[in-house]
Design a protein around this motif. Structure first.
Motif, PDB file in Angstrom:
ATOM      1  N   GLY A   1      81.412  86.381   4.694  1.00  0.00           N
ATOM      2  CA  GLY A   1      81.218  86.656   3.266  1.00  0.00           C
ATOM      3  C   GLY A   1      79.742  86.581   2.931  1.00  0.00           C
ATOM      4  N   HIS A   2      79.400  86.981   1.682  1.00  0.00           N
ATOM      5  CA  HIS A   2      77.989  87.029   1.283  1.00  0.00           C
ATOM      6  C   HIS A   2      77.354  85.654   1.128  1.00  0.00           C
ATOM      7  CE1 HIS A   2      79.044  91.181  -0.201  1.00  0.00           C
ATOM      8  NE2 HIS A   2      77.897  91.404   0.389  1.00  0.00           N
ATOM      9  N   ASP A   3      78.188  84.616   0.984  1.00  0.00           N
ATOM     10  CA  ASP A   3      77.628  83.322   0.592  1.00  0.00           C
ATOM     11  C   ASP A   3      77.540  82.313   1.732  1.00  0.00           C
ATOM     12  OD1 ASP A   3      80.329  83.111   0.861  1.00  0.00           O
ATOM     13  OD2 ASP A   3      80.640  81.881  -0.931  1.00  0.00           O
ATOM     14  N   GLY A   4      77.800  82.735   2.961  1.00  0.00           N
ATOM     15  CA  GLY A   4      77.706  81.739   4.023  1.00  0.00           C
ATOM     16  C   GLY A   4      77.939  82.324   5.393  1.00  0.00           C
ATOM     17  N   TYR A   5      78.094  81.439   6.375  1.00  0.00           N
ATOM     18  CA  TYR A   5      78.341  81.858   7.755  1.00  0.00           C
ATOM     19  C   TYR A   5      78.847  80.665   8.551  1.00  0.00           C
ATOM     20  CZ  TYR A   5      73.619  79.886   7.928  1.00  0.00           C
ATOM     21  OH  TYR A   5      72.535  79.073   7.784  1.00  0.00           O
ATOM     22  N   ARG A   6      79.360  80.960   9.743  1.00  0.00           N
ATOM     23  CA  ARG A   6      79.770  79.922  10.681  1.00  0.00           C
ATOM     24  C   ARG A   6      78.856  80.041  11.885  1.00  0.00           C
ATOM     25  NH1 ARG A   6      84.036  79.631  14.680  1.00  0.00           N
ATOM     26  NH2 ARG A   6      84.350  81.860  14.417  1.00  0.00           N
ATOM     27  N   VAL A   7      78.304  78.918  12.328  1.00  0.00           N
ATOM     28  CA  VAL A   7      77.384  78.946  13.474  1.00  0.00           C
ATOM     29  C   VAL A   7      78.186  78.936  14.767  1.00  0.00           C
ATOM     30  CG1 VAL A   7      75.509  77.751  14.665  1.00  0.00           C
ATOM     31  CG2 VAL A   7      75.587  77.749  12.159  1.00  0.00           C
ATOM     32  N   LEU A   8      77.980  79.965  15.608  1.00  0.00           N
ATOM     33  CA  LEU A   8      78.680  80.056  16.891  1.00  0.00           C
ATOM     34  C   LEU A   8      77.860  79.442  18.018  1.00  0.00           C
ATOM     35  CD1 LEU A   8      79.787  83.791  16.609  1.00  0.00           C
ATOM     36  CD2 LEU A   8      81.224  81.781  16.235  1.00  0.00           C
ATOM     37  N   GLY A   9      76.544  79.512  17.892  1.00  0.00           N
ATOM     38  CA  GLY A   9      75.658  78.979  18.932  1.00  0.00           C
ATOM     39  C   GLY A   9      74.240  78.896  18.409  1.00  0.00           C
ATOM     40  N   SER A  10      73.418  78.112  19.111  1.00  0.00           N
ATOM     41  CA  SER A  10      72.033  77.963  18.664  1.00  0.00           C
ATOM     42  C   SER A  10      71.163  77.581  19.854  1.00  0.00           C
ATOM     43  CB  SER A  10      71.936  76.884  17.589  1.00  0.00           C
ATOM     44  OG  SER A  10      72.348  75.653  18.131  1.00  0.00           O
ATOM     45  N   SER A  11      69.858  77.575  19.666  1.00  0.00           N
ATOM     46  CA  SER A  11      68.985  77.177  20.762  1.00  0.00           C
ATOM     47  C   SER A  11      69.010  75.662  20.907  1.00  0.00           C
ATOM     48  CB  SER A  11      67.551  77.643  20.526  1.00  0.00           C
ATOM     49  OG  SER A  11      66.761  77.180  21.600  1.00  0.00           O
ATOM     50  N   LEU A  12      69.079  75.221  22.148  1.00  0.00           N
ATOM     51  CA  LEU A  12      69.111  73.777  22.409  1.00  0.00           C
ATOM     52  C   LEU A  12      67.699  73.198  22.390  1.00  0.00           C
ATOM     53  CD1 LEU A  12      71.684  73.813  25.356  1.00  0.00           C
ATOM     54  CD2 LEU A  12      72.121  73.422  22.922  1.00  0.00           C
ATOM     55  N   ASP A  13      66.685  74.069  22.486  1.00  0.00           N
ATOM     56  CA  ASP A  13      65.302  73.566  22.476  1.00  0.00           C
ATOM     57  C   ASP A  13      64.432  74.466  21.594  1.00  0.00           C
ATOM     58  OD1 ASP A  13      64.952  75.712  24.486  1.00  0.00           O
ATOM     59  OD2 ASP A  13      65.871  74.263  25.865  1.00  0.00           O
ATOM     60  N   ASP A  14      63.533  75.240  22.199  1.00  0.00           N
ATOM     61  CA  ASP A  14      62.642  76.091  21.396  1.00  0.00           C
ATOM     62  C   ASP A  14      63.402  77.258  20.766  1.00  0.00           C
ATOM     63  OD1 ASP A  14      60.654  74.485  22.296  1.00  0.00           O
ATOM     64  OD2 ASP A  14      59.690  75.974  23.588  1.00  0.00           O
ATOM     65  N   ALA A  15      62.932  77.694  19.604  1.00  0.00           N
ATOM     66  CA  ALA A  15      63.454  78.927  19.014  1.00  0.00           C
ATOM     67  C   ALA A  15      62.798  80.109  19.716  1.00  0.00           C
ATOM     68  CB  ALA A  15      63.133  78.960  17.524  1.00  0.00           C
ATOM     69  N   ALA A  16      63.425  81.286  19.620  1.00  0.00           N
ATOM     70  CA  ALA A  16      62.872  82.476  20.277  1.00  0.00           C
ATOM     71  C   ALA A  16      61.462  82.781  19.760  1.00  0.00           C
ATOM     72  CB  ALA A  16      63.802  83.669  20.059  1.00  0.00           C
ATOM     73  N   GLY A  17      61.270  82.681  18.464  1.00  0.00           N
ATOM     74  CA  GLY A  17      59.943  82.959  17.886  1.00  0.00           C
ATOM     75  C   GLY A  17      58.909  81.950  18.367  1.00  0.00           C
ATOM     76  N   GLU A  18      59.355  80.706  18.489  1.00  0.00           N
ATOM     77  CA  GLU A  18      58.481  79.641  18.988  1.00  0.00           C
ATOM     78  C   GLU A  18      58.076  79.954  20.434  1.00  0.00           C
ATOM     79  OE1 GLU A  18      60.720  76.081  18.582  1.00  0.00           O
ATOM     80  OE2 GLU A  18      59.067  74.758  19.171  1.00  0.00           O
ATOM     81  N   ALA A  19      59.022  80.455  21.231  1.00  0.00           N
ATOM     82  CA  ALA A  19      58.726  80.835  22.620  1.00  0.00           C
ATOM     83  C   ALA A  19      57.696  81.964  22.645  1.00  0.00           C
ATOM     84  CB  ALA A  19      60.004  81.256  23.339  1.00  0.00           C
TER      85      ALA A  19
END
Ligand code: ATP
Ligand code: MG
Length: 320
Positions: free
Chosen positions: A146-164
Motif C-alpha cells: 500500500g501507499h503508506d508502508g512496507y514489509r522488510v524482506l531483507g537488509s544489509s547486515l553491514d555496509d549499505a550499497a551506497g556506503e560501499a
C-alpha cells in the motif's frame, strides 16, 4: 499544496507538491563540496550548513512554484532516520512555519519518502510491488502492498550499497560522493578485469563489507600500478555490487511472486544497475538521491498532526 522539507543528511531540500502528486518545485542544495575534503559527511558541519540553507531553500521552493505560504495547506518534514542534529534543523523549521500559520504538520519517515518518490506524477507507480531501496545508509528489499508502508524482506547486515560505493571511491582516489564517480570511471573500464566476490548471506539479506576489503587488498597489491588500473578496478567493483543487488532482487521476486519491481534511493541512479534491471521502475535521477519532493509525496499518505500538537515532536536517528 504540501511544502516538503528534507535535512536528514547533507542535502538541504524543499519542494512543493500537490495533493495529486504533481511536483511544482523541487529545490536541492547539496553540501557535497563542503564535506568532500573530509571524505564523508561531518555531522556537526552538516547541521550548521542546514541552518544557513533551510530558509533560503524554502523561499526558493515557493518562488519556483510561483506560490506563497498562503498556498501551503500542510508542512511535511523528514523526522528520521538520519543525522539527528541535521534532522532537528528541518524539523524545527517545519514546526515554526506550520505553527506560525496554524497549519498541520506531517512527519515523514525518510525511507518511506524514498519509496514515495515512485508515487509522484506524471507516471506514478501503484502498489503492490517489490522495491529495492539502495541508498547511502540502507539496502533493503521491501514488499510494498500500500501507499503508506512496507514489509522488510531483507537488509544489509553491514555496509549499505551506497556506503560501499563511497568507501570504494575513496580507496580508488575518486573523491566524495563516490557513487556517481565510480559510475563514470567504470564506463572506461573492464568489469571482468578483477573478480571481486560478494558474500552470499542467508535469506534476503546483503553484505557489502567483504567486497570493500577485496578492493582494498587489490589496490594494495597493485601499489603504484593502481592508478593506471583505476577504471578497471571501478568497473569490476561496480559489477560486483550490482550483481549482488540484482541477485537479491531476483530472488525476492521469485519468492513473493510480484510482477512489478522498483528501485529507489541514491544507488538507483547507477547506470549499470538500471541497465541490469531493465523491467524495473526507477524514479528520474533527481528523485533517486535525497530530495524534498519525495517527502511531500509520502506526506499524502500520512495523517498530519493538527497545530499545535506537533511542537513536542522529536527526530529519530535510526529506522525502527
Ligand atoms: N550513479 C550512482 N551510482 C552508484 N551510487 C550512487 C550514484 N549516485 C549516487 N549514489 C550513491 O547514493 C548514495 C546517496 O543516496 P541517498 O541520498 O539516497 O542516501 P542517504 O540519504 O545518504 O541515505 P539514506 O537514504 O539511507 O538515509 C551515496 O552513497 C552515493 O554514493
Ligand atoms: Mg536518502
Amino acid at each position: 499544496m504540501i511544502l516538503g522539507i528534507e535535512t536528514s543528511c547533507d542535502e538541504t531540500a524543499a519542494a512543493l507538491v500537490t495533493p495529486e502528486g504533481e511536483i511544482r518545485s523541487n529545490v536541492v542544495s547539496s553540501q557535497a563540496a563542503l564535506h568532500a575534503r573530509y571524505g564523508g559527511v561531518v555531522p556537526e558541519v552538516a547541521s550548521r550548513r542546514h541552518l544557513e540553507l533551510v530558509g533560503p531553500a524554502i523561499r526558493e521552493a515557493l518562488a519556483a512554484g510561483r506560490a506563497t505560504l498562503d498556498d501551503v495547506g500542510t508542512v511535511a518534514v523528514t523526522q528520521g532516520p538520519g543525522l539527528v542534529g541535521a534532522l532537528l534543523v528541518g524539523l524545527s523549521a517545519a514546526k515554526a512555519l506550520a505553527w506560525a500559520r496554524g497549519l498541520p504538520l506531517a512527519p515523514v519517515d525518510h525511507l518511506q519518502g524514498h519509496v514515495a518518490s515512485l508515487y509522484l506524477g506524471p507516471d506514478p507507480l501503484e502498489p503492490p510491488f517489490l522495491c529495492l531501496l539502495a541508498s547511502g545508509g540502507h539496502t533493503l528489499l521491501l514488499d510494498v502492498q500500500g501507499h503508506d508502508g512496507y514489509r522488510v524482506l531483507g537488509s544489509s547486515l553491514d555496509d549499505a550499497a551506497g556506503e560501499a560505493f563511497d568507501k570504494g571511491a575513496r580507496l580508488l582516489g575518486l573523491g566524495y560522493p563516490g557513487g556517481a564517480a565510480i559510475d563514470a570511471a567504470a564506463r572506461e573500464g573492464d568489469p571482468e578485469a578483477f573478480a571481486f566476490p560478494v558474500a552470499r548471506v542467508g535469506g534476503h539479506d546483503f553484505s557489502f563489507s567483504g567486497v570493500k576489503t577485496a578492493l582494498l587488498y587489490a589496490v594494495r597489491e597493485l601499489g603504484d600500478g593502481a592508478a593506471a588500473r583505476q577504471a578497471d578496478l571501478a568497473a569490476s567493483y561496480q559489477r560486483a555490487i550490482v550483481r549482488a543487488l540484482v541477485r537479491g532482487t531476483t530472488a525476492a521476486v521469485e519468492r513473493t511472486g510480484h510482477d512489478t519491481v522498483a528501485v529507489v534511493g541514491g544507488v538507483a541512479a547507477n547506470s549499470e544497475l538500471r541497465a541490469a534491471l531493465p523491467d524495473a521502475t526507477a524514479p528520474p535521477l533527481a528523485l533517486c538521491t535525497d530530495n524534498a519532493a519525495m517527502i511531500g509525496s509520502a506526506a499524502r499518505y500520512v495523517e498530519a498532526i493538527p497545530s499545535p500538537r506537533y511542537l513536542a515532536l522529536d527526530a529519530y536517528a535510526s529506522a525502527a
